[in-house]
Scaffold this active site. Structure first.
Site, PDB file in Angstrom:
ATOM      1  CG  HIS A 277     -30.224  28.836 -14.830  1.00 25.38           C
ATOM      2  ND1 HIS A 277     -31.564  29.122 -14.672  1.00 25.38           N
ATOM      3  CD2 HIS A 277     -29.626  30.029 -15.103  1.00 25.38           C
ATOM      4  CE1 HIS A 277     -31.761  30.419 -14.832  1.00 25.38           C
ATOM      5  NE2 HIS A 277     -30.592  30.987 -15.099  1.00 25.38           N
ATOM      6  CD  GLU A 278     -25.919  30.769 -15.906  1.00 24.04           C
ATOM      7  OE1 GLU A 278     -25.915  31.482 -16.925  1.00 24.04           O
ATOM      8  OE2 GLU A 278     -26.516  31.089 -14.854  1.00 24.04           O
ATOM      9  CD  GLU A 355     -32.054  34.659 -15.771  1.00 26.90           C
ATOM     10  OE1 GLU A 355     -31.772  33.504 -15.384  1.00 26.90           O
ATOM     11  OE2 GLU A 355     -31.239  35.403 -16.349  1.00 26.90           O
ATOM     12  CG  ASP A 359     -35.043  28.873 -13.048  1.00 27.65           C
ATOM     13  OD1 ASP A 359     -33.796  28.895 -13.081  1.00 27.65           O
ATOM     14  OD2 ASP A 359     -35.726  29.649 -12.361  1.00 27.65           O
TER      15      ASP A 359
END
Length: 419
Positions: A277-278, A355, A359
């Site tokens: 995710h990061e 975000e 994801d």
């Protein structure tokens, strides 16, 4: 054309630039998962986990929103009455009323008053975190962190205040233009400096130990085409039991950081899902885009303050003759506070869409929706999150999709992938 006319043109241009950047770089095309899928995910969560998360958030809510209201009232009281200007004048009096003393010491005094008024709510929040077992910091550690925060804010604030009012004195008719440019540069500079100089003030960072997990994470970053010099571990456990990870910095200061609590609480597959995710944030240059929009927003704010500050009724309420006076800083702070509260839902919406894209990136990169969903369950359980928060609160302040949204997204990916 007068300086005011040019300021109107500049504000229009900055506003258009912000709208264009938001339209092109924010993934508006990613709507949340269908509500039916979210409710199905909610039913699959343990009832006791859902109840505890909602109980914890309900315990935090009164203090959080009361602090917002009190902070707003204090800002308005200092900025829209002569109280703030008199405070700035009083603090600068021992230094002969010098403009630099009023600007720096007076400005910091106004901010400190606002912070001290809301300090009881911060202490109340710490008591709630301690009662629910999420905080491991203790009151002494909390006080030390608070003092560190004040010190860092004072240094950054002093530099910004001195620079701002120095520009006003050097260019009294065009200070808004130079101030806007300076504000934008400061935002960009902080994006480089904060990870290197400020974050270590609060946490100790060490490279992740050599082993299969580190090898997998670095290999995944290489497959993803994201240059990551290292994955760092923050000693978050001395302060909290919460699990988290984040990416910060630009260029040579970019780093992926995971909490040490994440490594002890989560499985390797779940840690991989979080780091993926990061990496999505890094792949899509989310920090750079956020820095750019922040810089443009800061520049637009300076120009808007110049334009609003010349409005006679506001100046009379604040008891000042010009917004360029250091004594007018409380008025500027009040306007910024109101603008921040009004803009919060838009900023939250943009953050949620970004975000959600990260994801989706994590799911595509790992191809492991089961680990992704498991990680969302764990995040909600350990961090005591409300998996499906009240709609009004979600729309106003949620920076991430809800737990049930993220679980539903993982299940949708699994269906599409035929898993």
């Amino acid at each position: 054309m007068t300086p005011r006319g040019w300021a109107l043109v500049a504000l229009a241009g900055l506003t258009v630039a912000l709208v264009v950047i938001a339209a092109l770089l924010i993934p508006w095309h990613r709507p949340p998962a269908p509500r039916a899928d979210q409710l199905a995910a909610l039913r699959d969560l343990p009832a006791e986990q859902v109840a505890k998360g909602r109980e914890f958030r309900a315990a935090l809510r009164p203090g959080s929103y009361t602090a917002l209201a009190v902070g707003l009232l204090v800002a308005l009281a200092l900025g829209l009455t002569p109280l703030g200007s008199r405070l700035v004048e009083l603090v600068g009096r021992p230094f002969g009323g010098h403009w630099a003393a009023q600007a720096v010491l007076g400005g910091l005094a106004v901010v400190l008053v606002a912070d001290l008024v809301t300090l009881p709510f911060a202490a109340w929040r710490q008591s709630v975190l301690t009662r629910y077992g999420l905080s491991t910091n203790g009151w002494s550690g909390w006080a030390v962190d608070l003092l560190k925060s004040y010190a860092v804010s004072a240094v950054i604030g002093a530099v910004a205040l001195f620079g701002f009012y120095a520009v006003i004195r050097l260019a009294p008719r065009w200070w808004w233009a130079f101030g806007a440019g300076g504000a934008a540069v400061l935002v960009i500079l902080l994006s480089f400096v904060l990870p290197v100089l400020v974050e270590p003030v609060f946490n100790r960072f060490t490279p992740m130990e050599q082993g299969p997990l580190r090898t997998e994470l670095m290999s995944m970053a290489a497959r993803d085409g994201v240059p990551v010099r290292d994955v760092l571990v923050a000693d978050a456990s001395r302060r909290t039991k919460a699990v988290n990870a984040y990416v910060s910095g630009l260029g040579p200061t970019r780093r992926v950081v995971v909490y040490d609590t994440l490594l002890t609480e989560a499985t390797p597959a779940e840690v991989t899902a979080v780091v993926a995710h990061e990496l999505g944030h890094a792949k899509d240059s989310d920090v750079a885009v956020g820095t750019l929009t922040g810089a443009l927003g800061a520049a637009a704010a300076v120009v808007a303050l110049y334009l609003l500050g010349s409005w006679g009724p506001l100046l009379r309420l604040a008891g000042v003759d010009s917004v360029a006076q250091p004594r007018a800083f409380p008025l500027l702070l009040a306007l910024v506070t109101v603008a921040g509260l009004v803009a919060a839902p838009v900023q939250a919406l943009m953050s949620r869409r970004v975000e959600a894209r990260a994801d989706a990136h994590a799911l595509a990169l790992t191809g492991d929706p089961e680990a992704f969903e498991s990680m969302q369950r764990r995040l909600g359980s350990v961090n005591l999150g409300d998996p499906d928060p009240p709609r009004w609160e979600y729309l106003y302040s949620a920076s991430h999709p809800s737990t049930v949204e993220r679980m539903a997204a993982a299940r949708a990916y699994a269906r599409e992938a035929g898993r």
